[in-house]
Design an enzyme around this catalytic site. Sequence first.
Site, PDB file in Angstrom:
ATOM      1  N   ASP A 152       1.672   3.742  -8.566  1.00  0.00           N
ATOM      2  CA  ASP A 152       1.586   2.473  -7.834  1.00  0.00           C
ATOM      3  C   ASP A 152       2.773   2.285  -6.894  1.00  0.00           C
ATOM      4  O   ASP A 152       3.882   2.725  -7.182  1.00  0.00           O
ATOM      5  CB  ASP A 152       1.524   1.315  -8.842  1.00  0.00           C
ATOM      6  CG  ASP A 152       1.043   0.028  -8.188  1.00  0.00           C
ATOM      7  OD1 ASP A 152       0.311   0.106  -7.180  1.00  0.00           O
ATOM      8  OD2 ASP A 152       1.397  -1.054  -8.685  1.00  0.00           O
ATOM      9  N   GLY A 153       2.530   1.632  -5.772  1.00  0.00           N
ATOM     10  CA  GLY A 153       3.619   1.267  -4.859  1.00  0.00           C
ATOM     11  C   GLY A 153       3.496   1.846  -3.458  1.00  0.00           C
ATOM     12  O   GLY A 153       4.398   1.654  -2.633  1.00  0.00           O
TER      13      GLY A 153
ATOM     14  N   GLY B  44       1.562   0.969  -0.991  1.00  0.00           N
ATOM     15  CA  GLY B  44       1.440  -0.079   0.027  1.00  0.00           C
ATOM     16  C   GLY B  44       2.794  -0.703   0.337  1.00  0.00           C
ATOM     17  O   GLY B  44       3.169  -0.875   1.500  1.00  0.00           O
TER      18      GLY B  44
ATOM     19  N   HIS C 230       0.037   6.106   1.313  1.00  0.00           N
ATOM     20  CA  HIS C 230      -0.837   6.940   0.465  1.00  0.00           C
ATOM     21  C   HIS C 230      -0.593   8.431   0.759  1.00  0.00           C
ATOM     22  O   HIS C 230      -0.584   9.256  -0.155  1.00  0.00           O
ATOM     23  CB  HIS C 230      -2.310   6.592   0.714  1.00  0.00           C
ATOM     24  CG  HIS C 230      -2.673   5.182   0.302  1.00  0.00           C
ATOM     25  ND1 HIS C 230      -2.296   4.638  -0.899  1.00  0.00           N
ATOM     26  CD2 HIS C 230      -3.395   4.213   0.936  1.00  0.00           C
ATOM     27  CE1 HIS C 230      -2.767   3.392  -0.995  1.00  0.00           C
ATOM     28  NE2 HIS C 230      -3.426   3.109   0.112  1.00  0.00           N
TER      29      HIS C 230
ATOM     30  N   SER D  13      -8.894   2.945  -8.427  1.00  0.00           N
ATOM     31  CA  SER D  13      -9.536   2.242  -9.548  1.00  0.00           C
ATOM     32  C   SER D  13     -10.882   1.651  -9.124  1.00  0.00           C
ATOM     33  O   SER D  13     -11.160   1.507  -7.923  1.00  0.00           O
ATOM     34  CB  SER D  13      -8.623   1.119 -10.059  1.00  0.00           C
ATOM     35  OG  SER D  13      -8.634   0.031  -9.148  1.00  0.00           O
TER      36      SER D  13
ATOM     37  N   LEU E  38      -2.311  24.098 -16.346  1.00  0.00           N
ATOM     38  CA  LEU E  38      -2.324  22.635 -16.442  1.00  0.00           C
ATOM     39  C   LEU E  38      -3.722  22.159 -16.094  1.00  0.00           C
ATOM     40  O   LEU E  38      -4.348  22.686 -15.169  1.00  0.00           O
ATOM     41  CB  LEU E  38      -1.324  22.045 -15.429  1.00  0.00           C
ATOM     42  CG  LEU E  38      -1.344  20.519 -15.266  1.00  0.00           C
ATOM     43  CD1 LEU E  38      -0.664  19.837 -16.458  1.00  0.00           C
ATOM     44  CD2 LEU E  38      -0.613  20.093 -13.977  1.00  0.00           C
TER      45      LEU E  38
ATOM     46  N   ARG F  75       1.752  -3.431 -16.300  1.00  0.00           N
ATOM     47  CA  ARG F  75       0.363  -3.596 -16.775  1.00  0.00           C
ATOM     48  C   ARG F  75      -0.365  -2.270 -16.641  1.00  0.00           C
ATOM     49  O   ARG F  75       0.077  -1.361 -15.935  1.00  0.00           O
ATOM     50  CB  ARG F  75      -0.346  -4.697 -15.997  1.00  0.00           C
ATOM     51  CG  ARG F  75      -0.312  -4.532 -14.489  1.00  0.00           C
ATOM     52  CD  ARG F  75      -1.106  -5.643 -13.782  1.00  0.00           C
ATOM     53  NE  ARG F  75      -0.934  -5.563 -12.351  1.00  0.00           N
ATOM     54  CZ  ARG F  75      -0.079  -6.325 -11.645  1.00  0.00           C
ATOM     55  NH1 ARG F  75       0.663  -7.230 -12.264  1.00  0.00           N
ATOM     56  NH2 ARG F  75       0.022  -6.176 -10.343  1.00  0.00           N
TER      57      ARG F  75
END
Length: 243
Positions: free
Chosen positions: A20-21, A23, A37, A65, A132, A194
């Site tokens: 996240d982050g 933007g 992005h 999401s 992986l 969250r």
Amino acid sequence: MAISLSYNNNHPKKVGIIMDGNGRWAKFNKLKINKGHEKGVGVVRDVVKECIAQNIESLTIYAFSSENWSRPQNEINGIKKLIVRAIDDQVSELKKQNVMLDFFGDLSNWGDEILGKISKAENDTFEEHPSLRLNIALGYGGRNDIVAASKRIAEHLKSDLISSDDINEDMIAKFSQVPDDNIDLIIRTGGDKRLSNFLLFQAAYAEIFFVDKLWPDFTRDDFKKCLDAFKKADRRFGKRIED
Ligand code: IPE
Ligand code: IPE
Ligand code: MG
């Protein structure tokens, strides 16, 4: 209260990241949102390298999401272009590194071009023994995954393929879209504390680390620090550990 100093000497085997982050990073740097992005995709490459170096089994990343569909159409179009470009540019390198790709989530809204690229990338990187497993959540939401899994189980019940006694945690994990169960560690960058609908079922006993840095600023070194911090966690799984 005594502070437990017991250490779990294990590396996390299965790691999830809420990236996240992007933007806020773009805004801070006075750039268009999709530049954030774009920078974020480069960070994934570095984290993948560190996962391989540290023998991590699987990395599950939250790329988009189910709720992100409500973002402005030009941002979504930019993300779609980035997905196509990332697959075109990076699959050969991932293949050389023996990384196996698995995209999951509700893939129905992504359109034929992306669906074609995804299934080719998955086929091209298929490995019996990958270095992986890189699982990419696209249009994924933990709640709708649980709903979809419940519906599939109900269909099996209706056709007498299973009985209600067969339903257990393993079955729900199997019917879920998420490729991995029992995630050990979840990292969220960007400072918010969250889960935003990520791995609701699979993260039941994950250690969760919230990092203030925005995802485009997150480095391989920051990731290493999270792995080191994980080793100090006292994972009790509800048990009473006697001294
Ligand atoms: C995460 O970064 C990437 C996606 C949700 C696609 P954001 O775009 O949510 O970044 P912020 O939270 O607005 O800074
Ligand atoms: C979570 O970030 C989703 C991804 C990182 C893909 P969001 O930016 O969508 O989450 P909220 O809106 O802050 O909860
Ligand atoms: Mg965000």
